[in-house]
Design a protein around this motif. Structure first.
Motif, PDB file in Angstrom:
ATOM      1  N   ASP A 163      -6.916  -8.762  88.530  1.00 62.90           N
ATOM      2  CA  ASP A 163      -8.307  -9.170  88.365  1.00 62.90           C
ATOM      3  C   ASP A 163      -9.188  -8.279  89.241  1.00 62.90           C
ATOM      4  N   LEU A 164     -10.512  -8.392  89.056  1.00 62.22           N
ATOM      5  CA  LEU A 164     -11.381  -7.380  89.666  1.00 62.22           C
ATOM      6  C   LEU A 164     -11.406  -7.468  91.190  1.00 62.22           C
ATOM      7  N   THR A 165     -11.253  -8.680  91.755  1.00 63.23           N
ATOM      8  CA  THR A 165     -11.270  -8.790  93.220  1.00 63.23           C
ATOM      9  C   THR A 165     -10.059  -8.102  93.834  1.00 63.23           C
ATOM     10  N   THR A 166      -8.858  -8.411  93.307  1.00 58.05           N
ATOM     11  CA  THR A 166      -7.659  -7.770  93.835  1.00 58.05           C
ATOM     12  C   THR A 166      -7.688  -6.270  93.571  1.00 58.05           C
TER      13      THR A 166
ATOM     14  N   ALA B  76     -18.586 -10.198  84.721  1.00 55.48           N
ATOM     15  CA  ALA B  76     -17.277 -10.536  84.142  1.00 55.48           C
ATOM     16  C   ALA B  76     -16.937  -9.666  82.951  1.00 55.48           C
ATOM     17  N   SER B  77     -17.024  -8.351  83.117  1.00 55.09           N
ATOM     18  CA  SER B  77     -16.674  -7.497  81.991  1.00 55.09           C
ATOM     19  C   SER B  77     -15.568  -6.543  82.401  1.00 55.09           C
ATOM     20  N   THR B  78     -14.591  -6.377  81.519  1.00 56.89           N
ATOM     21  CA  THR B  78     -13.486  -5.465  81.785  1.00 56.89           C
ATOM     22  C   THR B  78     -13.326  -4.414  80.695  1.00 56.89           C
ATOM     23  N   LYS B  79     -14.196  -4.428  79.714  1.00 61.76           N
ATOM     24  CA  LYS B  79     -14.083  -3.429  78.643  1.00 61.76           C
ATOM     25  C   LYS B  79     -15.449  -2.802  78.404  1.00 61.76           C
ATOM     26  N   LEU B  80     -15.452  -1.607  77.810  1.00 54.77           N
ATOM     27  CA  LEU B  80     -16.732  -0.973  77.483  1.00 54.77           C
ATOM     28  C   LEU B  80     -17.522  -1.832  76.505  1.00 54.77           C
TER      29      LEU B  80
ATOM     30  N   LEU C  81      -1.013 -11.913  96.307  1.00 50.72           N
ATOM     31  CA  LEU C  81      -2.383 -11.915  95.781  1.00 50.72           C
ATOM     32  C   LEU C  81      -2.426 -11.337  94.373  1.00 50.72           C
ATOM     33  N   MET C  82      -1.580 -10.304  94.141  1.00 46.87           N
ATOM     34  CA  MET C  82      -1.593  -9.683  92.819  1.00 46.87           C
ATOM     35  C   MET C  82      -0.954 -10.588  91.783  1.00 46.87           C
TER      36      MET C  82
END
Lengths: 348, 98
Positions: free
Chosen positions: A123-126, A223-227, A43-44
């Motif tokens: 990713d955010l789900t995993t 869908a954001s991964t940064k500040l 999965l990863m």
């Protein structure tokens, strides 16, 4: 990914954790840990980009080492005392080894270095699975051996995790790394109360899982991964941004929200156990964590990013993602404090 | 501590030291992991032999099966890492640090 393969992997993930929960024998518990590690690896690595593969490799090496150390410690215990039962370990060397191995598995402070890097590559789900479901099995083992563990070691792990978890997150701008450090700090709170009141640690784990699920699902929805991308969420979903701000404050442990409950109860328990110094250090370390949660809130709701977009985008199509889990966990993460007495009656 | 206990403990510890301190190639890390698992295999089989218990006779086989799965996953990751990073040097796994 092929749905059949995905179904097999997800059910193995469930089976591994359930096997560890259900076993009283170290060998079976080890098998459960191995199954869940092996099930999450595909999965990863399913996106074949270099960061995912690197994170998977790092995760595999740490988890395999930790699992081998757990089995080695239980074999040593069996050779010296002839006992394979989890709750009846008595060899002190084996107990120290196994405590450190479980700390490595869930990412407690002196051995936490893999956690931010691994979480950053997923990713955010995993990442959500990694920081909630994968903590359960090692935590169940810690819960079972907690009466026999070395008290100094447990206190040191707890204190170091809260301080380093707060400190490490200060310099980060990547949301997943911040959440990894937040996970380290929360696990430190669980470890510190483990030997005085294990039920409080379980309560803290449940509430942490609720709050962190709400946070991860919010970030996944926008869908954001940064500040820096977080500053644009208000134009997409103003309501969810407000809720996410309060969820983050709940993770930080501010009073009218759920996150205050475990911190309050743990500080009370530590004071009752005549450990005022430890309680003060824990409370002050929570301020370090609160700083980076506040910075996320500040970037998300109190500032307007310097870009051309200055009102909410009315033309945006409705998101097709399911939000049922998100709304339930957000509600739980915000509003459980008033029913603390009922929850205490249920868990202790 | 019996001589058998000492020898499998030191074999495991050597493997662990190799894994933690000698981190040039991913392949050598995987070999160290395999060495650790094999020392555990020896420990479990000698334990069931010493106790003459047939119930524990399957334990080493189960351990071997799981460690084979683990080694397979490790080798798959070795291939994946070589394809994405170009080498199997662990020093090149530095994309996620900051």
């Amino acid at each position: 990914m092929n749905p059949y393969v995905l179904a097999i992997l997800l059910s193995s993930l469930g089976i591994g954790t359930t096997l560890t929960f259900a076993s009283s024998h170290w060998l079976l518990a080890w098998m459960g840990l191995e199954i869940s590690t092996l099930a999450i690896i595909p999965l990863m690595a399913q996106q074949h980009h270099p960061r995912a593969v690197e994170a998977t490799t790092k995760y595999f090496l740490t988890q395999a080492t930790a699992a081998a150390m757990i089995l080695f410690a239980s074999t040593t215990n069996a050779w010296t005392t002839g006992e394979w039962n989890i709750q009846e370990m008595s060899n002190p060397t084996a107990l120290v080894l196994i405590t450190m191995a479980l700390a490595l598995k869930i990412g407690l402070a002196p051995v936490h270095y893999w956690l931010p890097e691994v979480l950053q590559g997923l990713d955010l789900t995993t990442g959500l699975i990694l920081s909630t479901w994968q903590k359960l099995a090692p935590f169940a083992l810690i819960y079972q051996i907690s009466p026999m563990m070395n008290p100094t070691l447990v206190i040191m792990l707890g204190l170091a995790s809260t301080i380093i978890g707060g400190w490490g997150g200060l310099n980060q701008t990547q949301l997943r790394k911040i959440l990894a450090y937040s996970s380290i700090a929360h696990l430190g709170w669980m470890m510190i109360v483990m030997q005085y009141s294990p039920n409080l640690a379980i309560l803290n784990l449940i509430l942490y899982i609720t709050m962190t699920t709400a946070t991860f699902l919010t970030f996944k929805n926008v869908a954001s991964t940064k500040l820096s991308t977080l500053t644009l969420t208000w134009s997409k979903t103003p309501m969810m941004t407000t809720m996410a701000m309060m969820t983050l404050l709940s993770l930080g442990g501010l009073p009218p929200l759920t996150g205050f409950m475990p911190k309050w109860l743990i500080l009370q328990e530590l004071t009752k156990q005549d450990l005022p110094l430890t309680a003060s250090i824990m409370a002050l370390a929570a301020l370090l964590s609160l700083f980076f949660y506040l910075r996320m809130c500040y970037a998300m709701t109190l500032t307007i990013a310097p870009n051309t977009n200055n009102n909410t985008s009315t033309w945006r199509q409705k998101s097709s993602q399911t939000t049922m889990t998100l709304s339930i966990t957000t509600t739980l993460a915000l509003a459980l404090l008033p029913i603390t007495p009922a929850i205490m009656a249920l868990t202790t | 501590m019996t001589p058998v206990h000492f020898s499998f403990s030191s074999a495991f510890m050597l493997g662990l030291m190799g894994l933690t301190f000698h981190r040039t190639h991913l392949l050598s890390a995987l070999l160290c992991l395999e060495g650790m698992m094999l020392s555990l295999f020896i420990a479990l089989s000698l334990w069931s032999l010493q106790l003459e218990s047939t119930t524990y006779a399957t334990a080493p086989m189960l351990l071997l099966a799981f460690s084979a799965c683990e080694a397979g996953a490790g080798l798959a990751l070795l291939v994946a890492t070589t394809r994405t990073h170009g080498t199997d040097h662990l020093q090149n796994l530095n994309l996620l640090q900051c």
